[in-house]
Design an enzyme around this catalytic site. Structure first.
Site, PDB file in Angstrom:
ATOM      1  N   ARG A   1      -5.480  -9.241   7.313  1.00 58.97           N
ATOM      2  CA  ARG A   1      -5.590  -9.093   8.756  1.00 58.97           C
ATOM      3  C   ARG A   1      -6.619  -8.003   9.027  1.00 58.97           C
ATOM      4  O   ARG A   1      -6.431  -6.862   8.630  1.00 58.97           O
ATOM      5  CB  ARG A   1      -4.218  -8.708   9.318  1.00 58.97           C
ATOM      6  CG  ARG A   1      -4.140  -8.778  10.809  1.00 58.97           C
ATOM      7  CD  ARG A   1      -2.707  -8.658  11.293  1.00 58.97           C
ATOM      8  NE  ARG A   1      -2.120  -7.366  11.017  1.00 58.97           N
ATOM      9  CZ  ARG A   1      -1.038  -6.900  11.620  1.00 58.97           C
ATOM     10  NH1 ARG A   1      -0.418  -7.640  12.516  1.00 58.97           N
ATOM     11  NH2 ARG A   1      -0.554  -5.726  11.331  1.00 58.97           N
TER      12      ARG A   1
ATOM     13  N   THR B   1      -9.801  -6.360  14.630  1.00 61.28           N
ATOM     14  CA  THR B   1      -9.595  -7.543  15.489  1.00 61.28           C
ATOM     15  C   THR B   1      -8.173  -8.088  15.367  1.00 61.28           C
ATOM     16  O   THR B   1      -7.737  -8.869  16.206  1.00 61.28           O
ATOM     17  CB  THR B   1     -10.557  -8.678  15.085  1.00 61.28           C
ATOM     18  OG1 THR B   1     -10.221  -9.077  13.753  1.00 61.28           O
ATOM     19  CG2 THR B   1     -12.007  -8.235  15.121  1.00 61.28           C
TER      20      THR B   1
ATOM     21  N   ASP C   1       2.111  -2.756   0.946  1.00 60.44           N
ATOM     22  CA  ASP C   1       2.126  -1.393   0.404  1.00 60.44           C
ATOM     23  C   ASP C   1       3.473  -1.060  -0.221  1.00 60.44           C
ATOM     24  O   ASP C   1       3.544  -0.407  -1.264  1.00 60.44           O
ATOM     25  CB  ASP C   1       1.821  -0.379   1.522  1.00 60.44           C
ATOM     26  CG  ASP C   1       0.339  -0.365   1.872  1.00 60.44           C
ATOM     27  OD1 ASP C   1      -0.476  -0.837   1.047  1.00 60.44           O
ATOM     28  OD2 ASP C   1      -0.002   0.096   2.965  1.00 60.44           O
TER      29      ASP C   1
ATOM     30  N   ASP D   1       4.735  -1.593   6.102  1.00 62.09           N
ATOM     31  CA  ASP D   1       3.723  -2.482   5.518  1.00 62.09           C
ATOM     32  C   ASP D   1       4.279  -3.098   4.235  1.00 62.09           C
ATOM     33  O   ASP D   1       4.466  -2.403   3.227  1.00 62.09           O
ATOM     34  CB  ASP D   1       2.444  -1.683   5.227  1.00 62.09           C
ATOM     35  CG  ASP D   1       1.310  -2.600   4.794  1.00 62.09           C
ATOM     36  OD1 ASP D   1       1.482  -3.335   3.798  1.00 62.09           O
ATOM     37  OD2 ASP D   1       0.264  -2.607   5.453  1.00 62.09           O
TER      38      ASP D   1
HETATM   39  C1  PRP Z   1       0.532  -8.633   6.336  1.00 62.66           C
HETATM   40  C2  PRP Z   1       1.652  -9.616   6.045  1.00 62.66           C
HETATM   41  C3  PRP Z   1       1.149 -10.876   6.704  1.00 62.66           C
HETATM   42  C4  PRP Z   1       0.422 -10.345   7.904  1.00 62.66           C
HETATM   43  C5  PRP Z   1       1.319 -10.516   9.103  1.00 62.66           C
HETATM   44  O1  PRP Z   1      -0.496  -8.818   5.440  1.00 62.66           O
HETATM   45  O2  PRP Z   1       1.913  -9.762   4.675  1.00 62.66           O
HETATM   46  O3  PRP Z   1       0.268 -11.639   5.887  1.00 62.66           O
HETATM   47  O4  PRP Z   1       0.183  -8.949   7.676  1.00 62.66           O
HETATM   48  O5  PRP Z   1       0.647 -10.192  10.250  1.00 62.66           O
HETATM   49  P1  PRP Z   1       0.303 -11.270  11.384  1.00 62.66           P
HETATM   50  O6  PRP Z   1       1.516 -12.115  11.572  1.00 62.66           O
HETATM   51  O7  PRP Z   1       0.008 -10.403  12.583  1.00 62.66           O
HETATM   52  O8  PRP Z   1      -0.893 -12.035  10.931  1.00 62.66           O
HETATM   53  P2  PRP Z   1      -1.778  -7.871   5.436  1.00 62.66           P
HETATM   54  O9  PRP Z   1      -2.834  -8.469   6.288  1.00 62.66           O
HETATM   55  O10 PRP Z   1      -1.367  -6.467   5.745  1.00 62.66           O
HETATM   56  O11 PRP Z   1      -2.312  -7.998   3.957  1.00 62.66           O
HETATM   57  P3  PRP Z   1      -1.623  -7.630   2.542  1.00 62.66           P
HETATM   58  O12 PRP Z   1      -0.611  -8.709   2.253  1.00 62.66           O
HETATM   59  O13 PRP Z   1      -2.768  -7.668   1.608  1.00 62.66           O
HETATM   60  O14 PRP Z   1      -0.989  -6.262   2.641  1.00 62.66           O
HETATM   61  N1  URA Z   2       2.273  -6.614   8.251  1.00 64.08           N
HETATM   62  C1  URA Z   2       3.215  -5.849   7.643  1.00 64.08           C
HETATM   63  O1  URA Z   2       3.172  -5.642   6.414  1.00 64.08           O
HETATM   64  N2  URA Z   2       4.176  -5.315   8.406  1.00 64.08           N
HETATM   65  C2  URA Z   2       4.252  -5.500   9.738  1.00 64.08           C
HETATM   66  O2  URA Z   2       5.179  -4.977  10.383  1.00 64.08           O
HETATM   67  C3  URA Z   2       3.269  -6.306  10.351  1.00 64.08           C
HETATM   68  C4  URA Z   2       2.295  -6.856   9.584  1.00 64.08           C
END
Ligand code: PRP
Ligand code: URA
Length: 209
Positions: free
Chosen positions: A104, A108, A203, A200
């Site tokens: 994400r 944006t 993380d 997160d």
């Molecule tokens: C997080 C999560 C989803 C997304 C959710 O991933 O694992 O994929 O955010 O958010 P949304 O519903 O608003 O799209 P992130 O983009 O943080 O990547 P990561 O898995 O690499 O930590």
């Molecule tokens: N991605 C995450 O990992 N946690 C949230 O709460 C939203 C998006």
């Protein structure tokens, strides 16, 4: 509209509470995510097709049911979705695994695809897309859109925590996709993090913060 299933099993609720706790270690967080995913797989696979097979018990031969062999695929959205794969595979060890890389964009908040590798026969399988968090719904809707662009039709989505906004967005974008949620939370904050959520997920799974 496809169905939305919020897990009400006490063990799932208990484990989600432990996941939320900011003092839960990376190791425990990973184990809990795996355990909850296994419990959710039980529900997600409830409508798997069965076949009749002959089996010989110590007493006699009989006809019995077996899950049709090659029917499932698990598709984690990288990277946090990886935390749900092993739990699901414990219940359905013959499932194949595809990967979709999305992140994400922090400015944006829109999903950006950086990787996609699916089983060769993905279009013939029921695909379970897994990602712990459904926040705005942008990532899940985009990932499922990418699968449909590649010809996949039978798709389910499974997450640990969802915000109402993400649930609504995903239902509107993909009304044919059943959605399975361990806990439905109340809101998003200004950074599109789920409230109360668990922070997160990536993380916390991988210890990167
Ligand atoms: C997080 C999560 C989803 C997304 C959710 O991933 O694992 O994929 O955010 O958010 P949304 O519903 O608003 O799209 P992130 O983009 O943080 O990547 P990561 O898995 O690499 O930590
Ligand atoms: N991605 C995450 O990992 N946690 C949230 O709460 C939203 C998006």
């Amino acid at each position: 509209m496809a169905k939305v299933f919020v897990m009400d099993h006490p063990l799932v609720q208990h484990k989600v509470t432990m996941l939320r706790d900011k003092n839960t270690s990376t190791k425990d967080f990973r184990e809990l995510a795996e355990e909850i995913s296994l419990l959710m797989a039980y529900e997600v696979t409830r409508d798997l097709p069965l076949e009749d097979v002959e089996v010989e018990t110590p007493i006699c031969k009989t006809m019995a049911k077996t899950v049709s062999g090659r029917s499932l695929g698990i598709v984690p959205i990288l990277r946090a979705g990886l935390g749900m794969v092993n739990g699901m595979l414990k219940l359905v060890p013959n499932a194949k695994v595809g990967h979709i890389g999305l992140y994400r964009d922090p400015k944006t908040l829109k999903p950006v695809e950086y990787y996609c590798k699916l089983p060769a026969d993905a279009t013939n399988r029921t695909l379970i897309v897994v990602d712990p968090m459904l926040a705005t719904g942008g990532s899940a809707a985009a990932a499922i859109g990418f699968l449909k662009d590649r010809g996949c039709k039978n798709i389910k989505f499974c997450c640990l925590i969802a915000a109402p906004q993400g649930l609504k967005a995903l239902q509107e974008a993909h009304p044919d996709v059943d959605i399975f949620i361990a806990a439905l939370d109340k809101d998003l904050n200004d950074h599109a993090y789920i409230i109360p959520g668990l922070g997160d997920a990536g993380d916390r799974l991988f210890g990167t913060k």
